[in-house]
Design a protein around this motif. Structure first.
Motif, short mmCIF file in Angstrom:
data_model
loop_
_atom_site.label_atom_id
_atom_site.label_comp_id
_atom_site.label_asym_id
_atom_site.label_seq_id
_atom_site.Cartn_x
_atom_site.Cartn_y
_atom_site.Cartn_z
N UNK A 6 2.53 11.97 -8.54
CA UNK A 6 2.79 13.40 -8.53
C UNK A 6 1.90 14.05 -9.56
N UNK A 7 1.20 15.08 -9.16
CA UNK A 7 0.29 15.77 -10.08
C UNK A 7 0.99 16.87 -10.86
N UNK A 8 1.92 17.56 -10.26
CA UNK A 8 2.63 18.68 -10.90
C UNK A 8 4.08 18.69 -10.45
N UNK A 9 4.92 19.24 -11.28
CA UNK A 9 6.30 19.43 -10.88
C UNK A 9 7.19 18.25 -11.17
N UNK A 10 8.44 18.37 -10.75
CA UNK A 10 9.44 17.35 -10.97
C UNK A 10 9.35 16.26 -9.92
N UNK A 11 9.72 15.05 -10.32
CA UNK A 11 9.83 13.94 -9.38
C UNK A 11 11.31 13.60 -9.31
#
Length: 185
Positions: A6-11
């Motif tokens: 994941x490059x950005x944001x929540x996982x």
């Protein structure tokens, strides 16, 4: 198998009631970088270590018999300490553990002295068992020096036991202060 980036944001990983397991190439996973996730088992096995409890003691005593050491920032109401002053010299241990060390400073040099601990449950007139622990004989012949008492034998106690500390001295110490180091089981 799933590789996730994941490059950005929540996982968000939703196991739907199942377990989420971290593995490294099918085997045990051990975090190595500050940003690595840690398993509960890893944290349980590696976090914390030995916990210590530190107490401060202050007193004034002009006698030359045993000095019973007050707990906390107690104010002894007389120029002597006693094994029967519940409000000053007794402590109920809230945890099991052991007394491992004491650092003491005296206004006047008490000479050769031994730091001792009595423990147990109180009996008639606040009696406890005879001294079980000795912090070792220390020659405290210089006023104003810090002395270390190492408590490494018969120094364990249980939660709920009453503890009483005292110094077996050869000369008066007048004012004294101490820091005791307790290891929590």
């Amino acid at each position: 198998n799933l590789n996730l980036t994941a490059d950005n944001g929540d996982v968000v990983i939703d196991a739907g009631g199942a377990n989420i397991t971290l593995q490294d190439d099918g085997g045990e996973y051990t975090p190595s970088a500050d940003s690595d996730a840690a398993t509960k088992k890893y944290v349980d096995d590696n976090a914390g270590g030995t916990m210590h409890h530190y107490m401060q003691h202050q007193w004034y005593n002009t006698g030359t018999a045993d000095y019973y050491i007050p707990f906390g920032a107690s104010t002894v109401e007389s120029p002597a300490t006693s094994s029967t002053l519940y409000d000053d010299t007794f402590w109920i241990a809230p945890f099991s553990g052991k007394l491992i060390k004491a650092y003491m400073l005296f206004d006047s040099a008490p000479g050769v002295c031994d730091f001792k601990m009595r423990q147990g449950t109180t009996g008639a007139n606040g009696s406890l068992r005879a001294s079980l622990m000795s912090g070792g004989t220390v020659d405290a012949s210089s006023a104003g020096a810090v002395y270390t008492f190492t408590c490494d034998q018969n120094n364990t106690f249980n939660a709920g036991e009453v503890i009483n500390l005292y110094l077996d001295i050869t000369a008066k110490a007048d004012q004294g202060l101490a820091t005791t180091v307790w290891e929590i089981d």
